[in-house]
Design an enzyme around this catalytic site. Structure first.
Site, PDB file in Angstrom:
ATOM      1  N   LYS A  45      -0.736  13.066  -5.268  1.00 35.07           N
ATOM      2  CA  LYS A  45      -1.129  14.309  -4.215  1.00 35.07           C
ATOM      3  C   LYS A  45      -0.859  13.477  -2.742  1.00 35.07           C
ATOM      4  CE  LYS A  45      -5.465  15.124  -6.926  1.00 35.07           C
ATOM      5  NZ  LYS A  45      -6.817  14.798  -6.910  1.00 35.07           N
ATOM      6  N   GLU A 101       7.818  10.407  -1.368  1.00 37.62           N
ATOM      7  CA  GLU A 101       6.681   9.757  -1.704  1.00 37.62           C
ATOM      8  C   GLU A 101       5.975   9.327  -0.359  1.00 37.62           C
ATOM      9  OE1 GLU A 101       4.700   8.779  -3.653  1.00 37.62           O
ATOM     10  OE2 GLU A 101       5.530   7.935  -5.482  1.00 37.62           O
ATOM     11  N   ASP A 105       4.366   0.986  -3.189  1.00 35.17           N
ATOM     12  CA  ASP A 105       3.649  -0.249  -3.214  1.00 35.17           C
ATOM     13  C   ASP A 105       4.455  -1.152  -4.153  1.00 35.17           C
ATOM     14  OD1 ASP A 105       1.438  -2.033  -3.073  1.00 35.17           O
ATOM     15  OD2 ASP A 105      -0.099  -0.417  -3.678  1.00 35.17           O
ATOM     16  N   LYS A 133       5.537  -0.773   1.585  1.00 40.96           N
ATOM     17  CA  LYS A 133       4.718  -2.061   1.466  1.00 40.96           C
ATOM     18  C   LYS A 133       5.421  -3.322   0.966  1.00 40.96           C
ATOM     19  CE  LYS A 133      -0.105  -1.689   1.532  1.00 40.96           C
ATOM     20  NZ  LYS A 133      -1.408  -1.488   0.950  1.00 40.96           N
ATOM     21  N   ASP A 161      -5.294   8.179   0.250  1.00 43.24           N
ATOM     22  CA  ASP A 161      -6.942   8.491  -0.039  1.00 43.24           C
ATOM     23  C   ASP A 161      -7.427   6.971  -0.220  1.00 43.24           C
ATOM     24  OD1 ASP A 161      -5.578   8.029  -2.649  1.00 43.24           O
ATOM     25  OD2 ASP A 161      -7.571   8.543  -3.366  1.00 43.24           O
TER      26      ASP A 161
HETATM   27  C1  PRP Z   1       0.280   6.270  -4.747  1.00 39.67           C
HETATM   28  C2  PRP Z   1       1.561   6.661  -4.025  1.00 39.67           C
HETATM   29  C3  PRP Z   1       2.631   6.398  -5.141  1.00 39.67           C
HETATM   30  C4  PRP Z   1       2.088   5.458  -5.767  1.00 39.67           C
HETATM   31  C5  PRP Z   1       2.607   4.079  -5.273  1.00 39.67           C
HETATM   32  O1  PRP Z   1      -0.084   7.253  -5.693  1.00 39.67           O
HETATM   33  O2  PRP Z   1       1.466   8.151  -3.915  1.00 39.67           O
HETATM   34  O3  PRP Z   1       2.863   7.346  -5.882  1.00 39.67           O
HETATM   35  O4  PRP Z   1       0.805   5.147  -5.708  1.00 39.67           O
HETATM   36  O5  PRP Z   1       2.358   2.881  -5.934  1.00 39.67           O
HETATM   37  P1  PRP Z   1       3.126   1.948  -6.766  1.00 39.67           P
HETATM   38  O6  PRP Z   1       4.370   1.577  -5.965  1.00 39.67           O
HETATM   39  O7  PRP Z   1       2.388   0.591  -6.751  1.00 39.67           O
HETATM   40  O8  PRP Z   1       3.361   2.475  -8.049  1.00 39.67           O
HETATM   41  P2  PRP Z   1      -1.648   7.114  -6.109  1.00 39.67           P
HETATM   42  O9  PRP Z   1      -1.575   6.762  -7.773  1.00 39.67           O
HETATM   43  O10 PRP Z   1      -2.431   6.520  -5.666  1.00 39.67           O
HETATM   44  O11 PRP Z   1      -2.144   8.802  -6.366  1.00 39.67           O
HETATM   45  P3  PRP Z   1      -1.912   9.864  -5.253  1.00 39.67           P
HETATM   46  O12 PRP Z   1      -0.873  10.341  -4.699  1.00 39.67           O
HETATM   47  O13 PRP Z   1      -2.645  11.012  -5.824  1.00 39.67           O
HETATM   48  O14 PRP Z   1      -3.215   9.365  -4.191  1.00 39.67           O
END
Ligand code: PRP
Length: 187
Positions: A45, A101, A105, A133, A161
């Site tokens: 999301k 995106e 992270d 990040k 979020d």
């Molecule tokens: C977040 C963000 C990326 C992912 C990055 O999504 O939107 O898709 O984490 O993290 P990573 O590089 O450690 O894989 P999240 O799972 O928090 O879901 P959301 O977008 O619905 O909040």
């Protein structure tokens, strides 16, 4: 208490976000053309707000599509286990693709999507992320358009979020430690 009282500081203001998004759109406008319209894939999301503002500044024909990805083990230790909860509505066979995106992270989510898309025979894949990040990276992933590098802090707002809330805040902020400690525990 208002929701804004939970924010320790503004990391990236609304004006900075909007200014940088215009620049990112200009970078894309220089690459893509109406002759071969790309598909922009918003990873839900978190990326919904970035996608909405970014596409308003694109001047080439394109289509939008959406994916919901779930990752397990987030917030504590990242397991790198990812799965698709909602897939694309159209084929990306022979299409230019831009993955949109909100944040990269550890890199596991993007790595999964890139490997998954590679098997669908797109003409090209590029990645746009509002936030990067790098200090948290566990797996190397290519990113073509980066809005801002952020430190390893609990960032939220503008789509991002904390326990599914605060996504509507129009800037990128940092949550007060007391707020997440009260929910997640003291560790
Ligand atoms: C977040 C963000 C990326 C992912 C990055 O999504 O939107 O898709 O984490 O993290 P990573 O590089 O450690 O894989 P999240 O799972 O928090 O879901 P959301 O977008 O619905 O909040």
């Amino acid at each position: 208490m208002s929701m804004r009282d939970d924010i320790e500081k503004v990391l990236i203001s609304e004006e900075e976000l909007q200014g940088r998004i215009v620049q990112l759109a200009q970078e894309m406008n220089a690459i893509y053309s109406d002759d071969d319209p790309p598909v922009l894939v918003c990873i839900l999301k978190g990326a919904y707000m970035f996608m909405a503002d970014l596409t308003r500044h694109l001047d080439f024909r394109h289509e939008v599509d959406f994916m919901v990805i779930s990752s397990y083990g987030k917030g504590t230790t990242s397991t790198g286990v990812v799965r698709i909860l909602l897939d694309l509505t159209y084929s990306i066979d022979n299409r230019h693709v831009v993955i949109v995106e909100d944040i990269v992270d550890t890199g596991h989510t993007l790595d999964y999507i890139l490997r998954n898309f590679a098997s669908r025979n797109p003409t090209s894949i590029r990645v746009a992320t509002l936030l990067n990040k790098p200090s948290r990276r566990e797996i190397e992933v290519p990113v073509d358009f980066i809005g801002f590098e952020v430190p390893n802090e609990f960032v939220l707002g503008y789509g991002l979020d904390f326990i599914e809330q605060y996504r509507n805040i129009p800037f990128i902020g940092v949550l007060k430690p007391a707020v997440y400690q009260s929910v997640l525990g003291e560790d």
